[in-house]
Write an enzyme that holds these catalytic residues in place. Structure first.
Site, PDB file in Angstrom:
ATOM      1  CG  PHE A 249      -1.850   1.186   1.446  1.00 56.42           C
ATOM      2  CD1 PHE A 249      -2.399   1.375   0.293  1.00 56.42           C
ATOM      3  CD2 PHE A 249      -1.589   2.068   2.437  1.00 56.42           C
ATOM      4  CE1 PHE A 249      -3.411   2.509   0.539  1.00 56.42           C
ATOM      5  CE2 PHE A 249      -2.321   3.135   2.400  1.00 56.42           C
ATOM      6  CZ  PHE A 249      -3.356   3.236   1.748  1.00 56.42           C
ATOM      7  CD  GLU A 250       3.439   5.478  -1.359  1.00 59.23           C
ATOM      8  OE1 GLU A 250       2.869   6.409  -0.743  1.00 59.23           O
ATOM      9  OE2 GLU A 250       4.418   5.151  -1.287  1.00 59.23           O
ATOM     10  N   PRO A 251       0.255   4.961   0.522  1.00 58.42           N
ATOM     11  CG  PRO A 251       0.750   6.078   2.361  1.00 58.42           C
ATOM     12  CD  PRO A 251       1.059   5.244   1.693  1.00 58.42           C
ATOM     13  NE  ARG A 252       4.539   8.923  -0.931  1.00 57.65           N
ATOM     14  CZ  ARG A 252       5.556   9.013  -1.574  1.00 57.65           C
ATOM     15  NH1 ARG A 252       6.068  10.012  -1.477  1.00 57.65           N
ATOM     16  NH2 ARG A 252       6.058   7.911  -1.837  1.00 57.65           N
ATOM     17  CG  ASP A 256      -2.013   2.198  -3.601  1.00 62.25           C
ATOM     18  OD1 ASP A 256      -1.455   2.727  -4.791  1.00 62.25           O
ATOM     19  OD2 ASP A 256      -1.345   1.263  -2.925  1.00 62.25           O
TER      20      ASP A 256
END
Length: 487
Positions: A249-252, A256
């Site tokens: 997971f890459e929140p930026r 995603d």
């Protein structure tokens, strides 16, 4: 002569008879030339190319084209919409300016919908779907054929802060459409392979995670099912050449977050394919797989796919070289050593960023037994020697062309001294590198060194490696795209 193993275009073949074939995809593949947009055949496309294509499409009454934003440098962003269905599908390409394979495929797809062929399939798709294309999200990056935008940021890491106008446009369009499905279209390095195989990850997929736990809800599950369908299709034409991208997971990241916002998101990464520097074969695979996915969504046939098959797609690995030499003998300080060499050729953009030349370098050496090459040879029993400099200075282009390049290569020459005025360019089309009068060969085998050397067997040149290209001295002109100029 030792056998050279080539990952050639013959990889693109029908899979084994045990695989169930998709008739629609097979027909698309066979008839692709009817839809290919011939005005764009190279990856380094510009905003002006997109504008010209949009102008040609304006007469199509079934398309709606609207300006939806501008880049930092005031280049327009456009959304192309068609279909009348209740399910919205949003496809965006070239978020990274140097990732244009799917941009080309989008215009092929638009040609498909504007054709007289496949009437029943098109009717089903357009009756059930409303399809939206944003074909070049980062035109400023495309202008310089670079990943980042004019602000120097990665647009795909701007989903939270929304600093760039390109990111703001993407978020606004996604939200206004509240799209059911999204296709996030990218390119990845050609050096990715399908894990533990010699085959390139020509197409890689990802159903991005929407949280750190990588949970699978209905939204993400639907994306996985569509990917399973697309993988089944691609196995017909590029068996074993599909990978699965890392799902940390890459929140930026937009993929995603768009998954988190409720749009079933499919990431497509176009990687490498043998002897396809402009990614035209991969463009074709994008065309076939995306249209197959649209048909599966329109018919809802994707719902029958087994999510567990998503996990069976091999992971992406990065273990490919342009050239791998296995087991050659290298002498250092009077002692022989056995080394594998990995050689890659980098693309260097020329002025205007529309064309490029190659520079080949050694990127790894040692035990490379877990790696592979687009071209690879068993060099056991061969010894490596550095290329020599041809003693006679050349004073004109005409004089240079009189040289017998093949004969010079057979004698172990990799460099030709030339008059200073012939050193003004960055590269040469002559099969040997051009050098200044005071040039000296930089000996010492290390990663990062230019790849110009010879492989000898029984005292004779078996192969030349010139600017990273593996060369049969008798076929040098056809096997080397360019050499380098050393001032």
């Amino acid at each position: 002569m030792k056998k050279v193993l080539w990952l050639v275009a013959g990889l693109l073949m029908t899979a084994g008879s045990s695989a169930q074939k998709d008739a629609f995809a097979e027909k698309l593949f066979e008839n692709y030339s009817d839809f290919k947009e011939e005005s764009i055949t190279k990856r380094r496309i510009k905003h002006e190319n997109v504008l010209a294509l949009l102008e040609d499409l304006e007469s199509d009454k079934d398309l709606q084209i609207q300006k939806v934003g501008e880049s930092i440098e005031r280049r327009s962003l456009h959304l192309i919409s068609l279909g009348s269905g209740d399910t919205d599908v949003f496809l965006w390409s070239q978020m990274h300016g140097d990732e244009s394979t799917a941009t080309m495929a989008i215009f092929d797809i638009l040609n498909f919908f504007n054709s007289d062929e496949f009437q029943s399939e098109k009717e089903e798709i357009l009756k059930n779907l409303r399809i939206h294309f944003l074909p070049m999200l980062n035109p400023d990056g495309a202008e310089k054929f670079t990943r980042r935008n004019a602000l120097g940021i990665d647009v795909n890491r701007d989903a939270l802060r929304l600093q760039s106008p390109e990111a703001k446009t993407l978020k606004r369009i996604r939200d206004s459409l509240d799209a059911d499905f999204g296709f996030n279209l990218h390119d990845q390095s050609k050096y990715y392979n399908a894990e533990r195989t010699e085959k390139p990850a020509t197409i890689s997929f990802l159903a991005p995670a929407y949280n750190y736990e990588k949970e699978i809800n209905e939204v993400r599950g639907n994306a996985m099912k569509v990917i399973v369908k697309m993988n089944e299709v691609l196995q017909q034409f590029a068996p074993g050449q599909v990978g699965r991208y890392n799902d940390d997971f890459e929140p930026r990241a937009f993929g995603d977050n768009i998954q988190r916002w409720g749009t079933s998101t499919i990431l497509i990464e176009s990687g490498g394919y043998p002897e396809d520097p402009e990614k035209q074969e991969i463009r074709k695979l994008n065309f076939v797989s995306i249209l197959s996915a649209l048909k599966a969504i329109a018919s809802e046939s994707y719902k029958a796919e087994d999510i567990s098959a998503y996990e069976n797609i091999p992971n992406n690995d990065r273990m490919l070289f342009d050239l791998k030499l296995k087991g050659l003998t290298y002498e250092l300080n009077g002692k022989p050593y056995v080394l594998d060499l990995g050689v890659n050729r980098s693309e260097n953009d020329l002025e205007g960023n529309s064309e490029f030349y190659y520079s080949g370098r050694i990127v790894d050496q040692g035990d490379l037994s877990t790696s592979y090459g687009y071209k690879q040879i068993d060099a056991s029993g061969m010894s490596l020697e550095y290329g020599k400099i041809y003693a006679n200075k050349i004073n004109s282009e005409n004089e240079l062309q009189q040289l017998d390049a093949g004969k010079l290569l057979q004698q172990g020459y990799a460099y030709v001294k030339v008059e200073a005025s012939m050193l003004d360019n960055k590269y040469s089309n002559f099969p040997l590198n051009l050098v200044s009068e005071d040039f000296e060969v930089n000996k010492g085998l290390q990663p990062g060194k230019d790849a110009n050397f010879f492989l000898y067997e029984n005292g004779e040149v078996e192969y030349a490696v010139i600017n990273g290209f593996l060369v049969d001295p008798n076929k040098a002109e056809s096997q080397i795209r360019n050499t380098l100029i050393y001032k």
